[in-house]
Design a protein around this motif. Sequence first.
Motif, mmCIF file in Angstrom:
data_model
loop_
_atom_site.group_PDB
_atom_site.id
_atom_site.type_symbol
_atom_site.label_atom_id
_atom_site.label_comp_id
_atom_site.label_asym_id
_atom_site.label_seq_id
_atom_site.Cartn_x
_atom_site.Cartn_y
_atom_site.Cartn_z
ATOM 1 N N VAL A 12 -2.997 -11.921 2.374
ATOM 2 C CA VAL A 12 -1.830 -11.293 2.999
ATOM 3 C C VAL A 12 -1.262 -10.203 2.085
ATOM 4 O O VAL A 12 -0.461 -9.375 2.513
ATOM 5 C CB VAL A 12 -0.723 -12.316 3.332
ATOM 6 N N LYS A 45 0.825 -1.202 0.000
ATOM 7 C CA LYS A 45 0.000 0.000 0.000
ATOM 8 C C LYS A 45 0.860 1.252 0.000
ATOM 9 O O LYS A 45 0.646 2.172 -0.786
ATOM 10 C CB LYS A 45 -0.899 -0.024 1.229
ATOM 11 N N GLY A 59 -10.494 -7.811 -0.423
ATOM 12 C CA GLY A 59 -10.391 -7.465 0.987
ATOM 13 C C GLY A 59 -10.598 -8.685 1.856
ATOM 14 O O GLY A 59 -10.983 -9.747 1.396
HETATM 15 N N1 LIG Z 1 -3.114 -1.879 4.777
HETATM 16 C C1 LIG Z 1 -2.616 -2.616 3.786
HETATM 17 N N2 LIG Z 1 -3.444 -3.427 3.095
HETATM 18 C C2 LIG Z 1 -2.908 -4.171 2.108
HETATM 19 C C3 LIG Z 1 -1.523 -4.124 1.791
HETATM 20 N N3 LIG Z 1 -1.294 -5.000 0.789
HETATM 21 C C4 LIG Z 1 -2.486 -5.563 0.493
HETATM 22 N N4 LIG Z 1 -3.466 -5.060 1.266
HETATM 23 C C5 LIG Z 1 -4.905 -5.418 1.229
HETATM 24 O O1 LIG Z 1 -5.060 -6.789 1.589
HETATM 25 C C6 LIG Z 1 -6.146 -7.376 0.877
HETATM 26 C C7 LIG Z 1 -5.726 -8.660 0.191
HETATM 27 O O2 LIG Z 1 -4.784 -8.408 -0.828
HETATM 28 P P1 LIG Z 1 -4.460 -9.431 -1.988
HETATM 29 O O3 LIG Z 1 -3.359 -8.811 -2.760
HETATM 30 O O4 LIG Z 1 -5.697 -9.830 -2.731
HETATM 31 O O5 LIG Z 1 -3.937 -10.685 -1.160
HETATM 32 P P2 LIG Z 1 -3.545 -12.140 -1.710
HETATM 33 O O6 LIG Z 1 -4.731 -13.015 -1.504
HETATM 34 O O7 LIG Z 1 -2.402 -12.580 -0.850
HETATM 35 O O8 LIG Z 1 -3.159 -12.016 -3.140
HETATM 36 C C8 LIG Z 1 -6.625 -6.284 -0.097
HETATM 37 O O9 LIG Z 1 -7.746 -5.652 0.473
HETATM 38 C C9 LIG Z 1 -5.466 -5.330 -0.178
HETATM 39 O O10 LIG Z 1 -5.884 -4.013 -0.474
HETATM 40 C C10 LIG Z 1 -0.665 -3.244 2.550
HETATM 41 O O11 LIG Z 1 0.540 -3.140 2.367
HETATM 42 N N5 LIG Z 1 -1.284 -2.530 3.535
#
Ligand SMILES: Nc1nc2c(ncn2[C@@H]2O[C@H](COP(=O)(O)OP(=O)(O)O)[C@@H](O)[C@H]2O)c(=O)[nH]1
Length: 287
Positions: free
Chosen positions: A164, A139, A182
């Motif tokens: 994550v 982010k 999310g």
């Molecule tokens: N606060 C915050 N939220 C994050 C960050 N990186 C990802 N997110 C949120 O975590 C959620 C899951 O992210 P995603 O990339 O789909 O996770 P994945 O399932 O591991 O690929 C989303 O709502 C993102 O916006 C970060 O560095 N900080």
Amino acid sequence: MKAEGIVTKILSNKYTVSADGEYVEASARGRLKLNPRSVTVGDRVELISESGAFVINKVLPRKNELQRPFVANVDSALIVIAKEPKPDLVLVDKIILNCFKEGVKPVLVYNKCELQEKGELENFKRAYSFLPFIAVSAKERLGLKELEGEVAGKTVCLAGQSAVGKTSLLNAVLSLDLKTDGLSKKIKRGKNTTRHVEIYPALGGNVMDTCGFSMLTLVNMPSDELKYYYEDFLQFADNCKYTGCRHISEPGCGVKDAVRKGILDPGRYERYLQIYNEVADLEKHRY
Ligand SMILES: Nc1nc2c(ncn2[C@@H]2O[C@H](COP(=O)(O)OP(=O)(O)O)[C@@H](O)[C@H]2O)c(=O)[nH]1
Ligand SMILES: [Mg+2]
Ligand SMILES: [Zn+2]
């Protein structure tokens, strides 16, 4: 015509193969479809052209393969954890030992670091002091240079629970807009938005985005071999009284001694016992 390529993406029965700097769509020989583990992303394959279409004729021997995420021929795994969803360290430890078994370098990546509360990050860092540890924020775009240091010139996979931020990290470094999701408000476990594995050229190397998972049942893991894949235990195992010590109930155990003295993280050791029992149980049912 015959060419060698690397599978970069699989969607149902369609394979994307990168060969000579080009991406082509291919299907696979029927016999390769019989077993779902016979072709995976990262595989080197032999492509042939048959009446104008590309067919994967053969999969070349794998350098290594991870069980979950199921990928082949990676140099390292970026194991992503975050403040939320709450890290499942049993899962993390299972991925780590799968890495050590397969000769893949594990790297711990703590994402969403802008959310961390005091000391949180340090606790993880201490428990996993035997691994490279990188704090990042997709982010806030923090730590991406350090991440590049682990990726440049290599093929790496992102690994870890759903939500994550694996896909978000790729988006951050690639300025892509892949679908992320999310945390589900009620269960805080994270939904699964990434439904396939795909390799992206990023950070000077190749990065595989993978589907998150919340369970890993270690198959083909002999319980008496488990201890060898705990590289952080090995130096203390030299002090064990018995050569075959599994560090469980044996007297004069160097590993247990290190835990008692606070040199080895007690949580890591307790999870070892839990994973050992699980693996031993599976073994009992196999024979
Ligand atoms: N606060 C915050 N939220 C994050 C960050 N990186 C990802 N997110 C949120 O975590 C959620 C899951 O992210 P995603 O990339 O789909 O996770 P994945 O399932 O591991 O690929 C989303 O709502 C993102 O916006 C970060 O560095 N900080
Ligand atoms: Mg994802
Ligand atoms: Zn021991």
